[in-house]
Design a protein around this motif. Sequence first.
Motif, PDB file in Angstrom:
ATOM      1  N   ILE A 412       2.419  69.954-110.738  1.00 24.53           N
ATOM      2  CA  ILE A 412       3.599  70.820-110.552  1.00 24.53           C
ATOM      3  C   ILE A 412       3.410  71.469-109.186  1.00 24.53           C
ATOM      4  N   VAL A 456      11.474  73.146-122.184  1.00 22.22           N
ATOM      5  CA  VAL A 456      11.083  74.059-121.111  1.00 22.22           C
ATOM      6  C   VAL A 456      12.098  75.194-120.920  1.00 22.22           C
ATOM      7  N   GLN A 478      12.046  75.079-111.318  1.00 26.12           N
ATOM      8  CA  GLN A 478      10.624  74.970-111.612  1.00 26.12           C
ATOM      9  C   GLN A 478      10.428  74.534-113.062  1.00 26.12           C
ATOM     10  N   ARG A 479      11.348  74.930-113.962  1.00 24.65           N
ATOM     11  CA  ARG A 479      11.257  74.450-115.337  1.00 24.65           C
ATOM     12  C   ARG A 479      11.431  72.938-115.374  1.00 24.65           C
ATOM     13  N   ILE A 482       8.277  71.381-114.422  1.00 23.79           N
ATOM     14  CA  ILE A 482       7.316  71.402-115.529  1.00 23.79           C
ATOM     15  C   ILE A 482       7.661  70.301-116.538  1.00 23.79           C
ATOM     16  N   ILE A 493      -2.876  69.039-116.255  1.00 21.46           N
ATOM     17  CA  ILE A 493      -1.786  69.373-115.335  1.00 21.46           C
ATOM     18  C   ILE A 493      -2.369  70.208-114.198  1.00 21.46           C
ATOM     19  N   ALA A 495      -1.283  72.616-111.371  1.00 20.48           N
ATOM     20  CA  ALA A 495      -0.124  73.389-110.926  1.00 20.48           C
ATOM     21  C   ALA A 495      -0.488  74.098-109.627  1.00 20.48           C
ATOM     22  N   PRO A 498       2.679  77.318-108.704  1.00 19.11           N
ATOM     23  CA  PRO A 498       3.999  77.023-109.262  1.00 19.11           C
ATOM     24  C   PRO A 498       4.917  78.232-109.285  1.00 19.11           C
ATOM     25  N   ILE A 510       7.878  81.910-116.379  1.00 17.64           N
ATOM     26  CA  ILE A 510       7.277  80.582-116.167  1.00 17.64           C
ATOM     27  C   ILE A 510       5.825  80.586-116.642  1.00 17.64           C
ATOM     28  N   LEU A 514       4.215  78.159-119.434  1.00 20.67           N
ATOM     29  CA  LEU A 514       3.048  77.307-119.187  1.00 20.67           C
ATOM     30  C   LEU A 514       1.966  77.574-120.235  1.00 20.67           C
ATOM     31  N   GLN A 518       0.659  74.922-122.943  1.00 25.29           N
ATOM     32  CA  GLN A 518      -0.732  74.538-122.890  1.00 25.29           C
ATOM     33  C   GLN A 518      -1.367  74.669-124.270  1.00 25.29           C
ATOM     34  N   LEU A 525      -5.315  72.864-117.838  1.00 22.55           N
ATOM     35  CA  LEU A 525      -4.464  73.296-116.733  1.00 22.55           C
ATOM     36  C   LEU A 525      -5.341  73.768-115.578  1.00 22.55           C
TER      37      LEU A 525
END
Length: 598
Positions: A412, A456, A478-479, A482, A493, A495, A498, A510, A514, A518, A525
């Motif tokens: 991301i 999301v 940004q969603r 994701i 992932i 990021a 992000p 956000i 996340l 997760q 992450l």
Amino acid sequence: MSDSLLAAAAPTAAPGRISSWSLLLGNRLAAIGFCLLVVLALTALLAPLLPLPDPNATAPAERLQPVLSEGHLLGTDQLGRDMLSRLVWGSRVSMAVGFAATIVAALIGSVIGLVAGYAGGRTDNLVMRGVDMLMAFPYILLALAIVAVLGPGLMNALYAIAVVNIPFFARNVRGVTLALARAEFVDAARLSGKGHLSILATEVLPNVLPVIVITMSTTAGWMILETAGLSFLGLGAQPPQADLGSMLGEGRAQLFTAPHVSIVPGVMIFLIVISLNLLGDGVRDVLDPRLRSGALMRPGPRTEVARNRNRPENRAPDAILNVEGLETGFSHNGQYAPAVKDVSLHLRAGECLGLIGESGSGKSVTALSVMGLVNSPPGLIRNGAIYLNGEDVLAMPEAKLISCRGSRVAYIFQDPLTTLHPMHPIGRQIEEAIAAHQRLDRKHLRERSIALLERVGIPEAAERARHYPHQLSGGQRQRVGIAMALANDPDVIVADEPTTALDVTVQAQILDLLRELQEERGVALLFITHDFGVVSEICDRVAVMKDGRVVETGETKELLSNPQHDYTKRLIACVPEIGQGREFLSRVAPLFRPESRS
Ligand code: ADP
Ligand code: MG
């Protein structure tokens, strides 16, 4: 307008880079073209000084002498005139007319393009439709028509060729100017009180100049050919004056009895045009900053890995991702400089590791190295190993590494506006991400992408899937980013900042999303940020980076309450608390003054 033209319009020179000259001469074909052209042009220029017989002096007794005959190196033509002398004087005329036509076309065409692109609106429409009308005729026909009206002669051929080439310059320059005229620096110049003319001359023109030079260098050869074409038809140079086209035309009658009379000027035309074209291509490559920075090469599909790299053992076999002793750097002009050095991190399933450090500390280079995404050239992974489920990514075959991208490790990025394609609806882009790794029919792809958008937190996902990136807010984009990262259920992932481009409330949403995802999916992450406030929200463990190295690692709570490294303490001090007001700045600013840095 093409991208490469736009890119070429950007300012080029920058200190410390390879000079345009050495880059141009480093391109072997361009160097050959350049040398050939210099020799030909010098010979033509120095024609009056060379010991050559009069090119127009006829000698009927010495008609059609072959090449290498005595006194006539290239033989004589049907009137006994010396071919070498006619060739040199003829090249002089052809080149002069060709280059003059190029300059005239470039001047007039560029002015038209600049005015149309800068004024926009009705002026642009009117001017460009006129140019389109010129372009609607096959241009050799148009040139013939112009000469027919003006009468045969070299000057008239020059005008005709210049006129038919104006549209090329006008169109190219107008396209680039159109984009530049709406750029911020032009707005700033306007606000500073500069007039239109001065803006055009000092702000727009310098940026358009590379495009004009490129167009000139690529069309000059073509214009010399056209000049020769008109003369060949008897519409350009008039007897007895020699130019390459008229020599070719006169030699036509003797093509079988004395082929050298037409072959000699033919070879000359070929040499001039090929040298111009080789040089033109070289100039275009040099003036395009993107081609330039990669030393005329495109990045490969994966980051280059040094063959003799030091490859450490996997010391954390239970981790899903383990980076060991990573050193990634960049080579410029043959000089290699590391950007990150001896970076070791590991990430267990379902864990969130924060990677924190100031801008330029090497966080993104570390993150991109994981899947070999650092551009090569100039990037190089010099040392280290990256174990994904115990397997070294850097030793994987290319096809396998590419199939792991997105399916096992997804990314991301900071600014979804630059990573999402502006011309495709977001639903389609998510479908594409799924289809890259899974064989599903259209209907299932659609269902999955809508389900992802719903997950999301995009409301009315089915409707929204048809929207384009520019129709969404920053947080929504940004969603979508994701959702794309989740599309193939990756194990890890990464990021990269992000939430940096988002405002604080959206950032909190956000982060919530996340963390929820997760926990729900058990993905690991790797969360990159420069903000300890964000780290404390979401990360289980933290690694602190400074100047390309990891200086401290630990559990978030412990590290926050008892930081060991000086730099970590300063970063923690940067998180503002409500109610501190001025006191905050006076506390933080001295910490980051140069003399207090270690
Ligand atoms: P950040 O921690 O802000 O993400 P980066 O990882 O992007 O920092 O950059 C780390 C260092 O690597 C910087 O000094 C940067 O100048 C250098 N760097 C990044 N990309 C390139 C590149 N393509 N060519 C040369 N140097 C680069
Ligand atoms: Mg970065």
